[in-house]
Design a protein around this motif. Structure first.
Motif, PDB file in Angstrom:
ATOM      1  N   THR A   1      -6.531   5.062  -2.794  1.00  0.00           N
ATOM      2  CA  THR A   1      -5.354   5.418  -2.198  1.00  0.00           C
ATOM      3  C   THR A   1      -5.167   5.905  -0.978  1.00  0.00           C
ATOM      4  O   THR A   1      -6.285   6.356  -0.180  1.00  0.00           O
ATOM      5  CB  THR A   1      -4.635   6.604  -3.192  1.00  0.00           C
ATOM      6  OG1 THR A   1      -5.406   7.751  -2.893  1.00  0.00           O
ATOM      7  CG2 THR A   1      -4.349   6.268  -4.643  1.00  0.00           C
TER       8      THR A   1
ATOM      9  N   ASN B   1       0.746  -1.156   0.122  1.00  0.00           N
ATOM     10  CA  ASN B   1      -0.088   0.084   0.022  1.00  0.00           C
ATOM     11  C   ASN B   1       0.868   1.317  -0.114  1.00  0.00           C
ATOM     12  O   ASN B   1       0.663   2.387  -0.730  1.00  0.00           O
ATOM     13  CB  ASN B   1      -0.922   0.070   1.194  1.00  0.00           C
ATOM     14  CG  ASN B   1      -2.578  -0.384   1.046  1.00  0.00           C
ATOM     15  OD1 ASN B   1      -2.404  -0.751  -0.049  1.00  0.00           O
ATOM     16  ND2 ASN B   1      -3.144  -0.256   1.653  1.00  0.00           N
TER      17      ASN B   1
ATOM     18  N   ASN C   1       1.424   4.039  -2.947  1.00  0.00           N
ATOM     19  CA  ASN C   1       1.049   5.520  -2.590  1.00  0.00           C
ATOM     20  C   ASN C   1       2.167   6.195  -2.901  1.00  0.00           C
ATOM     21  O   ASN C   1       2.031   7.577  -3.682  1.00  0.00           O
ATOM     22  CB  ASN C   1       0.642   5.757  -1.067  1.00  0.00           C
ATOM     23  CG  ASN C   1       0.056   6.843  -0.709  1.00  0.00           C
ATOM     24  OD1 ASN C   1      -0.897   7.233  -1.160  1.00  0.00           O
ATOM     25  ND2 ASN C   1       0.751   7.584   0.318  1.00  0.00           N
TER      26      ASN C   1
ATOM     27  N   THR D   1       4.214   9.075   4.051  1.00  0.00           N
ATOM     28  CA  THR D   1       4.537   7.888   3.639  1.00  0.00           C
ATOM     29  C   THR D   1       5.965   7.298   3.958  1.00  0.00           C
ATOM     30  O   THR D   1       6.108   5.990   4.117  1.00  0.00           O
ATOM     31  CB  THR D   1       4.124   7.718   2.014  1.00  0.00           C
ATOM     32  OG1 THR D   1       3.096   8.370   1.813  1.00  0.00           O
ATOM     33  CG2 THR D   1       4.385   6.587   1.229  1.00  0.00           C
TER      34      THR D   1
END
Length: 491
Positions: A47, A4, A8, A55
């Protein structure tokens, strides 16, 4: 979660023009390898609502959990820079792109390079946003204050690791070209995602980079390709003027080349520049003058706390020579009435801080006269912040402060809050001892009907004004201006 986050990050970098669709699989696999992750699992549709910095932090958390990196600031920064390096081209390709854009417009080239440096997290945008900035009034026009909160505090574990780590001999210093792409260590900053633009100025090779913790718009550093010490010479003026021909929308300036008045790394020749108008640039004139030997050059003395001569001309060669004539005159100038001695036992005290810019078609050079002499009364320097203002600013007055922007330590933010509580008479108020006299004075002068926050910031600005006045060799009173005119008459 790992897949994920990678997805992203790729989406964010796609939007920030750091990759094309064809690059996605390659970069995904590169990041998987950094995380010791053998496979990618297609994330659910939609997203994550995390920005670039969040992130990267989450990816660092995973690396810590998997014992890939230590859980300290240095290791996390190195790891995140290595991730972002996967999105960047090699230096040769980046330089080619810069100069392809430069053909059409120097500004479009720097805009692209600046955006790339921010989007790749080389410029620490999220940390810089923590700084507190203010505009304050002064007799010289508005001044600017930044309380520097951008550099995270090191925890005791990090400090101990730094102390026990061996000293690096490579890169030779923090400004050397060898930093480009350097991984970093517990002692040296992460530079995997660092890129520079190579160019020739005054027949020498130089590199242009942005400051990771910039203090103003497009704060760049122009560094010599060779590791040579700072030295102000006629070639300095040629280099500065050459830079403003190369990037006419940028100013460039140099710290002085002597201790105390040199506010930066003196071991490696470098300058600072950028796309910004400092308070000094809009200073008024006290008087004008002409140099008989340089007819094309206009001269003036500025109403500025540091003693500043401004020269302007369309003729680069005459302007270069005029700057050097003034510099050579100043290096050997003494005025005992103003505490100015050019030498003590053969040791030089006089130098300058030069600042260059374009003003339309004209080339403009500010020459700030500096002197680093010390006495028993002023052991840190006669023309250095004196004892009564050192609780605010004790460090050398470098290029950025010279131009009217104070960079003050982050501790002040908490300390100013303590002073406010003291002024309001709160029993729990604890003022740092070095601020006590100032806090007492402020409490006596504060009008309870006025805004306390604005009062404190303006008083901080008044202190900075005094700091700059202390650094001026010719004071802006009648005697000082007459002495300044005497110096001009000797040129």
């Amino acid at each position: 979660m790992c897949s994920n986050l990678i997805d992203n990050l790729i989406n964010i970098c796609h939007l920030n023009h750091l990759l094309e669709s064809i690059d996605e699989i390659y970069i995904r696999n590169q990041i998987l390898a950094l995380l010791n992750e053998p496979e990618f699992v297609d994330p659910p549709i939609g997203t994550l609502s995390l920005n670039l910095y969040e992130t990267l932090e989450k990816l660092c958390d995973i690396a810590v959990e998997r014992n890939i990196i230590e859980d300290n600031l240095s290791s996390r920064d190195i790891f995140s820079s290595n991730i972002m390096n996967k999105f960047l081209d090699k230096p040769s390709i980046i330089n080619d792109k810069f100069f392809d854009l430069y053909v059409n417009s120097p500004k479009s080239a720097t805009d692209w390079f600046y955006d790339m440096s921010k989007n790749s997290n080389y410029i620490k945008v999220d940390r810089i946003a923590k700084n507190k900035s203010y505009i304050v009034n002064s007799p010289y026009g508005n001044l600017e204050i930044t309380i520097n909160l951008s550099k995270p505090e090191k925890d005791p574990k990090q400090i101990m690791l730094e102390k026990s780590a061996p000293t690096n001999k490579y890169p030779r210093c923090l400004l050397c070209l060898e930093n480009e792409g350097y991984n970093g260590t517990i002692k040296l900053p992460d530079r995997a995602n660092h890129r520079v633009i190579r160019t020739m100025l005054n027949n020498r090779e130089w590199a242009i980079q942005y400051s990771p913790y910039l203090y103003y718009n497009e704060h760049c550093i122009v560094l010599s390709a060779e590791h040579v010490p700072m030295q102000i010479t006629k070639d300095t003026f040629k280099t500065l003027l050459d830079f403003t021909s190369f990037l006419p929308h940028y100013f460039i300036g140099s710290n002085a080349d002597l201790p105390i008045v040199g506010g930066s790394i003196l071991a490696h020749e470098h300058y600072q520049g950028g796309n910004y108008i400092f308070p000094m640039q809009t200073a008024k004139e006290i008087f004008k003058f002409r140099l008989e030997t340089h007819k094309s050059v206009k001269g003036s003395v500025l109403h500025w706390p540091l003693s500043t001569i401004r020269l302007s001309s369309l003729n680069v060669y005459e302007l270069t020579d005029a700057c050097n004539v003034i510099f050579e005159s100043w290096k050997n100038y003494s005025d005992k009435g103003c505490n100015i001695l050019s030498h003590t036992n053969g040791v030089p005290h006089n130098t300058i801080t030069p600042i260059c810019r374009r003003n339309g078609q004209f080339y403009e050079m500010d020459l700030v006269l500096r002197n680093n002499r010390t006495t028993e009364e002023h052991p840190l320097g006669i023309f250095h912040p004196h004892k009564e203002v050192q609780h605010i600013k004790k460090e050398n007055i470098g290029l950025i402060e010279v131009m009217g922007l104070a960079i003050l330590p982050g501790r002040l933010l908490t300390e100013l809050e303590d002073i406010k509580e003291y002024i309001l008479g709160k029993e729990e108020a604890k003022v740092a001892q070095y601020h006590q006299d100032w806090a007492t004075e402020l409490k006596q002068r504060y009008n309870p009907s006025s805004n306390l926050d604005k009062f404190i910031i303006q008083e901080l600005g008044n202190k900075f004004t005094t700091v700059l006045e202390h650094a001026g060799v010719f004071k802006l009173d009648e005697q000082g201006i007459d002495c300044f005119k005497n110096f001009i008459s000797t040129i």
